[in-house]
Design a protein around this motif. Structure first.
Motif, PDB file in Angstrom:
ATOM      1  N   SER A  39       4.883  -8.267 -24.180  1.00  0.00           N
ATOM      2  CA  SER A  39       4.388  -6.914 -23.910  1.00  0.00           C
ATOM      3  C   SER A  39       5.030  -6.310 -22.666  1.00  0.00           C
ATOM      4  O   SER A  39       4.762  -5.161 -22.331  1.00  0.00           O
ATOM      5  CB  SER A  39       2.868  -6.942 -23.717  1.00  0.00           C
ATOM      6  OG  SER A  39       2.229  -7.380 -24.882  1.00  0.00           O
ATOM      7  N   GLY A  40       5.849  -7.099 -21.969  1.00  0.00           N
ATOM      8  CA  GLY A  40       6.500  -6.616 -20.759  1.00  0.00           C
ATOM      9  C   GLY A  40       5.600  -6.612 -19.537  1.00  0.00           C
ATOM     10  O   GLY A  40       5.908  -5.976 -18.533  1.00  0.00           O
ATOM     11  N   LEU A  41       4.479  -7.342 -19.586  1.00  0.00           N
ATOM     12  CA  LEU A  41       3.526  -7.351 -18.482  1.00  0.00           C
ATOM     13  C   LEU A  41       3.763  -8.501 -17.512  1.00  0.00           C
ATOM     14  O   LEU A  41       3.233  -8.509 -16.415  1.00  0.00           O
ATOM     15  CB  LEU A  41       2.091  -7.457 -19.034  1.00  0.00           C
ATOM     16  CG  LEU A  41       1.696  -6.411 -20.073  1.00  0.00           C
ATOM     17  CD1 LEU A  41       0.297  -6.687 -20.581  1.00  0.00           C
ATOM     18  CD2 LEU A  41       1.825  -5.011 -19.505  1.00  0.00           C
ATOM     19  N   ARG A  63      -1.516 -15.521 -12.639  1.00  0.00           N
ATOM     20  CA  ARG A  63      -2.878 -15.840 -12.191  1.00  0.00           C
ATOM     21  C   ARG A  63      -3.673 -14.569 -11.887  1.00  0.00           C
ATOM     22  O   ARG A  63      -4.854 -14.480 -12.190  1.00  0.00           O
ATOM     23  CB  ARG A  63      -2.838 -16.754 -10.973  1.00  0.00           C
ATOM     24  CG  ARG A  63      -2.490 -18.177 -11.325  1.00  0.00           C
ATOM     25  CD  ARG A  63      -2.507 -19.061 -10.125  1.00  0.00           C
ATOM     26  NE  ARG A  63      -2.444 -20.469 -10.519  1.00  0.00           N
ATOM     27  CZ  ARG A  63      -2.252 -21.447  -9.678  1.00  0.00           C
ATOM     28  NH1 ARG A  63      -2.114 -21.206  -8.386  1.00  0.00           N
ATOM     29  NH2 ARG A  63      -2.207 -22.690 -10.103  1.00  0.00           N
ATOM     30  N   ARG A  64      -3.016 -13.597 -11.297  1.00  0.00           N
ATOM     31  CA  ARG A  64      -3.694 -12.329 -10.987  1.00  0.00           C
ATOM     32  C   ARG A  64      -4.105 -11.621 -12.285  1.00  0.00           C
ATOM     33  O   ARG A  64      -5.227 -11.133 -12.410  1.00  0.00           O
ATOM     34  CB  ARG A  64      -2.791 -11.449 -10.138  1.00  0.00           C
ATOM     35  CG  ARG A  64      -3.446 -10.135  -9.739  1.00  0.00           C
ATOM     36  CD  ARG A  64      -2.597  -9.377  -8.746  1.00  0.00           C
ATOM     37  NE  ARG A  64      -2.694 -10.024  -7.441  1.00  0.00           N
ATOM     38  CZ  ARG A  64      -1.654 -10.314  -6.662  1.00  0.00           C
ATOM     39  NH1 ARG A  64      -0.430 -10.016  -7.038  1.00  0.00           N
ATOM     40  NH2 ARG A  64      -1.829 -10.890  -5.501  1.00  0.00           N
ATOM     41  N   LEU A  65      -3.194 -11.559 -13.249  1.00  0.00           N
ATOM     42  CA  LEU A  65      -3.509 -10.935 -14.531  1.00  0.00           C
ATOM     43  C   LEU A  65      -4.690 -11.631 -15.199  1.00  0.00           C
ATOM     44  O   LEU A  65      -5.623 -10.976 -15.674  1.00  0.00           O
ATOM     45  CB  LEU A  65      -2.299 -10.982 -15.473  1.00  0.00           C
ATOM     46  CG  LEU A  65      -1.104 -10.105 -15.134  1.00  0.00           C
ATOM     47  CD1 LEU A  65       0.045 -10.392 -16.085  1.00  0.00           C
ATOM     48  CD2 LEU A  65      -1.487  -8.641 -15.167  1.00  0.00           C
ATOM     49  N   LEU A  78      -4.315  -2.784 -18.541  1.00  0.00           N
ATOM     50  CA  LEU A  78      -5.041  -2.337 -17.357  1.00  0.00           C
ATOM     51  C   LEU A  78      -4.938  -3.366 -16.240  1.00  0.00           C
ATOM     52  O   LEU A  78      -4.739  -3.013 -15.069  1.00  0.00           O
ATOM     53  CB  LEU A  78      -6.510  -2.054 -17.698  1.00  0.00           C
ATOM     54  CG  LEU A  78      -7.370  -1.505 -16.565  1.00  0.00           C
ATOM     55  CD1 LEU A  78      -6.789  -0.212 -16.014  1.00  0.00           C
ATOM     56  CD2 LEU A  78      -8.789  -1.289 -17.049  1.00  0.00           C
ATOM     57  N   ALA A  79      -5.037  -4.629 -16.598  1.00  0.00           N
ATOM     58  CA  ALA A  79      -4.887  -5.696 -15.600  1.00  0.00           C
ATOM     59  C   ALA A  79      -3.487  -5.646 -14.986  1.00  0.00           C
ATOM     60  O   ALA A  79      -3.329  -5.814 -13.771  1.00  0.00           O
ATOM     61  CB  ALA A  79      -5.142  -7.057 -16.239  1.00  0.00           C
ATOM     62  N   ALA A  80      -2.468  -5.384 -15.808  1.00  0.00           N
ATOM     63  CA  ALA A  80      -1.092  -5.286 -15.298  1.00  0.00           C
ATOM     64  C   ALA A  80      -0.933  -4.104 -14.359  1.00  0.00           C
ATOM     65  O   ALA A  80      -0.261  -4.200 -13.329  1.00  0.00           O
ATOM     66  CB  ALA A  80      -0.111  -5.194 -16.452  1.00  0.00           C
ATOM     67  N   LEU A  81      -1.558  -2.976 -14.690  1.00  0.00           N
ATOM     68  CA  LEU A  81      -1.503  -1.809 -13.811  1.00  0.00           C
ATOM     69  C   LEU A  81      -2.157  -2.127 -12.463  1.00  0.00           C
ATOM     70  O   LEU A  81      -1.596  -1.812 -11.406  1.00  0.00           O
ATOM     71  CB  LEU A  81      -2.195  -0.612 -14.462  1.00  0.00           C
ATOM     72  CG  LEU A  81      -2.299   0.652 -13.610  1.00  0.00           C
ATOM     73  CD1 LEU A  81      -0.918   1.167 -13.220  1.00  0.00           C
ATOM     74  CD2 LEU A  81      -3.084   1.717 -14.347  1.00  0.00           C
ATOM     75  N   ALA A  82      -3.312  -2.759 -12.497  1.00  0.00           N
ATOM     76  CA  ALA A  82      -3.988  -3.139 -11.250  1.00  0.00           C
ATOM     77  C   ALA A  82      -3.126  -4.123 -10.461  1.00  0.00           C
ATOM     78  O   ALA A  82      -2.993  -4.003  -9.233  1.00  0.00           O
ATOM     79  CB  ALA A  82      -5.355  -3.738 -11.553  1.00  0.00           C
ATOM     80  N   LEU A  85      -0.360  -2.298  -8.690  1.00  0.00           N
ATOM     81  CA  LEU A  85      -0.850  -1.603  -7.496  1.00  0.00           C
ATOM     82  C   LEU A  85      -1.105  -2.571  -6.346  1.00  0.00           C
ATOM     83  O   LEU A  85      -0.784  -2.271  -5.184  1.00  0.00           O
ATOM     84  CB  LEU A  85      -2.116  -0.815  -7.827  1.00  0.00           C
ATOM     85  CG  LEU A  85      -1.914   0.362  -8.780  1.00  0.00           C
ATOM     86  CD1 LEU A  85      -3.267   0.947  -9.199  1.00  0.00           C
ATOM     87  CD2 LEU A  85      -1.031   1.426  -8.162  1.00  0.00           C
ATOM     88  N   ILE A  86      -1.655  -3.727  -6.645  1.00  0.00           N
ATOM     89  CA  ILE A  86      -1.886  -4.746  -5.615  1.00  0.00           C
ATOM     90  C   ILE A  86      -0.559  -5.204  -5.024  1.00  0.00           C
ATOM     91  O   ILE A  86      -0.410  -5.305  -3.796  1.00  0.00           O
ATOM     92  CB  ILE A  86      -2.670  -5.935  -6.199  1.00  0.00           C
ATOM     93  CG1 ILE A  86      -4.104  -5.517  -6.539  1.00  0.00           C
ATOM     94  CG2 ILE A  86      -2.660  -7.123  -5.242  1.00  0.00           C
ATOM     95  CD1 ILE A  86      -4.866  -6.515  -7.400  1.00  0.00           C
ATOM     96  N   GLU A  87       0.423  -5.457  -5.887  1.00  0.00           N
ATOM     97  CA  GLU A  87       1.734  -5.913  -5.421  1.00  0.00           C
ATOM     98  C   GLU A  87       2.430  -4.840  -4.586  1.00  0.00           C
ATOM     99  O   GLU A  87       3.046  -5.146  -3.557  1.00  0.00           O
ATOM    100  CB  GLU A  87       2.596  -6.325  -6.617  1.00  0.00           C
ATOM    101  CG  GLU A  87       2.078  -7.581  -7.301  1.00  0.00           C
ATOM    102  CD  GLU A  87       2.624  -7.790  -8.696  1.00  0.00           C
ATOM    103  OE1 GLU A  87       3.490  -6.995  -9.155  1.00  0.00           O
ATOM    104  OE2 GLU A  87       2.178  -8.754  -9.354  1.00  0.00           O
ATOM    105  N   GLU A  88       2.328  -3.588  -4.994  1.00  0.00           N
ATOM    106  CA  GLU A  88       2.930  -2.491  -4.224  1.00  0.00           C
ATOM    107  C   GLU A  88       2.258  -2.361  -2.865  1.00  0.00           C
ATOM    108  O   GLU A  88       2.919  -2.170  -1.840  1.00  0.00           O
ATOM    109  CB  GLU A  88       2.845  -1.175  -4.999  1.00  0.00           C
ATOM    110  CG  GLU A  88       3.454   0.011  -4.272  1.00  0.00           C
ATOM    111  CD  GLU A  88       4.958  -0.108  -4.037  1.00  0.00           C
ATOM    112  OE1 GLU A  88       5.471   0.659  -3.206  1.00  0.00           O
ATOM    113  OE2 GLU A  88       5.621  -0.945  -4.673  1.00  0.00           O
ATOM    114  N   ASN A  89       0.952  -2.487  -2.837  1.00  0.00           N
ATOM    115  CA  ASN A  89       0.209  -2.438  -1.580  1.00  0.00           C
ATOM    116  C   ASN A  89       0.675  -3.553  -0.640  1.00  0.00           C
ATOM    117  O   ASN A  89       0.890  -3.313   0.555  1.00  0.00           O
ATOM    118  CB  ASN A  89      -1.298  -2.552  -1.861  1.00  0.00           C
ATOM    119  CG  ASN A  89      -2.119  -2.429  -0.615  1.00  0.00           C
ATOM    120  OD1 ASN A  89      -2.248  -3.388   0.135  1.00  0.00           O
ATOM    121  ND2 ASN A  89      -2.684  -1.250  -0.410  1.00  0.00           N
ATOM    122  N   GLN A  90       0.873  -4.741  -1.173  1.00  0.00           N
ATOM    123  CA  GLN A  90       1.349  -5.865  -0.359  1.00  0.00           C
ATOM    124  C   GLN A  90       2.751  -5.608   0.175  1.00  0.00           C
ATOM    125  O   GLN A  90       3.043  -5.904   1.340  1.00  0.00           O
ATOM    126  CB  GLN A  90       1.313  -7.157  -1.167  1.00  0.00           C
ATOM    127  CG  GLN A  90      -0.084  -7.646  -1.442  1.00  0.00           C
ATOM    128  CD  GLN A  90      -0.130  -8.834  -2.384  1.00  0.00           C
ATOM    129  OE1 GLN A  90       0.769  -9.028  -3.210  1.00  0.00           O
ATOM    130  NE2 GLN A  90      -1.175  -9.626  -2.273  1.00  0.00           N
TER     131      GLN A  90
END
Length: 104
Positions: A39-41, A63-65, A78-82, A85-90
């Motif tokens: 799915s490319g996630l 693990r995050r997904l 939705l989990a991939a989108l979240a 965002l978490i990875e970008e924030n980091q």
């Protein structure tokens, strides 16, 4: 030794995991990992299952997904989108830290 390190969440950057090892480290079925890759996630979406090797970054994302899907009953997308965002924030926090603009 490697199995113990995987289970505790440690993976040396140069080390890689097989598809089966990644699934085991995340406590999911191999099919779960394959579905997210196709799915490319997760990872690069390579169609060559036998050549898939996963890094510590892939392990962290998988693990995050898994956690987001489980804890919030989130759809994989939705989990991939979240996770994105978490990875970008980091990444942004790290850039601020390197620039000396962080309170950390």
């Amino acid at each position: 030794m490697a199995q113990r390190r995987i289970a505790s969440g440690e993976l040396i950057d140069e080390a890689t995991l097989t598809l089966e090892e990644l699934a085991r480290a995340c406590s999911v079925e191999v099919e779960w990992v394959v579905e997210r890759i196709e799915s490319g996630l997760l990872a690069d979406g390579s169609p060559y299952v036998t050549s898939w090797r996963f890094t510590s970054r892939d392990l962290t994302r998988a693990r995050r997904l898994c956690q987001l899907e489980r804890d919030f009953e989130a759809a994989p997308e939705l989990a991939a989108l979240a996770a994105d965002l978490i990875e970008e924030n980091q990444r942004l926090k790290e850039r601020l830290r390197v620039a000396g603009l962080s309170d950390d």
